[in-house]
Design a protein around this motif. Structure first.
Motif, PDB file in Angstrom:
ATOM      1  N   ALA A   1       0.835  -1.209   0.000  1.00  0.00           N
ATOM      2  CA  ALA A   1       0.000   0.000   0.000  1.00  0.00           C
ATOM      3  C   ALA A   1       0.871   1.262   0.000  1.00  0.00           C
ATOM      4  O   ALA A   1       0.563   2.243  -0.692  1.00  0.00           O
ATOM      5  CB  ALA A   1      -0.932  -0.009   1.205  1.00  0.00           C
ATOM      6  N   LYS A   2       1.970   1.215   0.729  1.00  0.00           N
ATOM      7  CA  LYS A   2       2.872   2.369   0.817  1.00  0.00           C
ATOM      8  C   LYS A   2       3.498   2.706  -0.541  1.00  0.00           C
ATOM      9  O   LYS A   2       3.720   3.877  -0.855  1.00  0.00           O
ATOM     10  CB  LYS A   2       3.969   2.080   1.836  1.00  0.00           C
ATOM     11  N   ILE A   3       3.766   1.674  -1.360  1.00  0.00           N
ATOM     12  CA  ILE A   3       4.415   1.929  -2.652  1.00  0.00           C
ATOM     13  C   ILE A   3       3.425   2.090  -3.795  1.00  0.00           C
ATOM     14  O   ILE A   3       3.811   2.191  -4.957  1.00  0.00           O
ATOM     15  CB  ILE A   3       5.461   0.845  -2.988  1.00  0.00           C
ATOM     16  N   GLY A   4       2.122   2.080  -3.470  1.00  0.00           N
ATOM     17  CA  GLY A   4       1.128   2.405  -4.484  1.00  0.00           C
ATOM     18  C   GLY A   4       0.325   1.238  -5.035  1.00  0.00           C
ATOM     19  O   GLY A   4      -0.523   1.440  -5.903  1.00  0.00           O
ATOM     20  N   PHE A   5       0.578   0.022  -4.566  1.00  0.00           N
ATOM     21  CA  PHE A   5      -0.235  -1.131  -4.978  1.00  0.00           C
ATOM     22  C   PHE A   5      -1.323  -1.360  -3.944  1.00  0.00           C
ATOM     23  O   PHE A   5      -1.209  -0.926  -2.797  1.00  0.00           O
ATOM     24  CB  PHE A   5       0.618  -2.402  -5.089  1.00  0.00           C
ATOM     25  N   ALA A   6      -2.369  -2.047  -4.341  1.00  0.00           N
ATOM     26  CA  ALA A   6      -3.406  -2.415  -3.376  1.00  0.00           C
ATOM     27  C   ALA A   6      -2.793  -3.380  -2.356  1.00  0.00           C
ATOM     28  O   ALA A   6      -2.103  -4.337  -2.728  1.00  0.00           O
ATOM     29  CB  ALA A   6      -4.581  -3.078  -4.089  1.00  0.00           C
ATOM     30  N   GLY A   7      -3.022  -3.110  -1.090  1.00  0.00           N
ATOM     31  CA  GLY A   7      -2.442  -3.931  -0.035  1.00  0.00           C
ATOM     32  C   GLY A   7      -2.813  -5.402  -0.129  1.00  0.00           C
ATOM     33  O   GLY A   7      -1.995  -6.287   0.132  1.00  0.00           O
ATOM     34  N   TRP A   8      -4.056  -5.675  -0.552  1.00  0.00           N
ATOM     35  CA  TRP A   8      -4.511  -7.068  -0.622  1.00  0.00           C
ATOM     36  C   TRP A   8      -3.715  -7.890  -1.632  1.00  0.00           C
ATOM     37  O   TRP A   8      -3.691  -9.118  -1.556  1.00  0.00           O
ATOM     38  CB  TRP A   8      -6.014  -7.147  -0.942  1.00  0.00           C
ATOM     39  N   LEU A   9      -3.014  -7.224  -2.563  1.00  0.00           N
ATOM     40  CA  LEU A   9      -2.208  -7.952  -3.542  1.00  0.00           C
ATOM     41  C   LEU A   9      -1.044  -8.711  -2.903  1.00  0.00           C
ATOM     42  O   LEU A   9      -0.506  -9.635  -3.500  1.00  0.00           O
ATOM     43  CB  LEU A   9      -1.668  -6.999  -4.615  1.00  0.00           C
ATOM     44  N   ALA A  10      -0.675  -8.319  -1.695  1.00  0.00           N
ATOM     45  CA  ALA A  10       0.412  -9.022  -1.004  1.00  0.00           C
ATOM     46  C   ALA A  10       0.078 -10.503  -0.809  1.00  0.00           C
ATOM     47  O   ALA A  10       0.975 -11.348  -0.872  1.00  0.00           O
ATOM     48  CB  ALA A  10       0.678  -8.367   0.351  1.00  0.00           C
TER      49      ALA A  10
END
Length: 134
Positions: free
Chosen positions: A43-52
């Motif tokens: 989320a911090k780098i601009g991707f949706a957090g759930w993608l982790a």
């Protein structure tokens, strides 16, 4: 000219190398950074957090599939896309991966290595082949 006697072994070695790298990265996300921590970083780098969660799952399972030789060509195709997307995080940091924030050389190298495996094929010692070539 491709040496058809040794090319399947080259694909096997490339497959093992990529599999170990993916497994190590996925387990690091899971066991060191934890899934919530990885989601927070995404989320911090601009991707949706759930993608982790699917990324970590793919890295662990995909790494094992590559090591074991389970549909390696298809895993390599997905790995190529995943690594190219991951590379975008590093484009602004310059070439060298030792740069602050990590440069783009390493993820792009890995993406192209996965693309080479996808083009080469499954290689030797494959448990489940990816299918016939057209």
């Amino acid at each position: 000219m491709i040496d058809t006697r040794s090319a399947p072994y080259a694909a096997f070695l490339l497959r093992l190398m990529l599999g170990v790298m993916y497994l190590a990265h996925g387990l690091t996300k899971l066991l060191v950074f934890t899934l919530p921590g990885t989601a927070q970083f995404f989320a911090k780098i601009g991707f949706a957090g759930w993608l982790a969660y699917p990324v970590t799952f793919f890295e662990i399972v995909g790494g094992l599939f590559l090591i074991l030789g389970i549909v390696p060509r298809w895993v390599a195709v997905v790995a190529t896309v995943q690594l190219l997307v991951a590379s975008t995080v590093h484009f602004g940091n310059g070439w060298g991966f030792g740069n602050p924030g990590g440069g783009w050389e390493y993820p792009v190298f890995l993406a192209l290595s996965a693309a080479v495996l996808a083009l080469l094929g499954d290689g030797k010692f494959t448990l489940v082949k990816s299918g016939r070539r057209a």
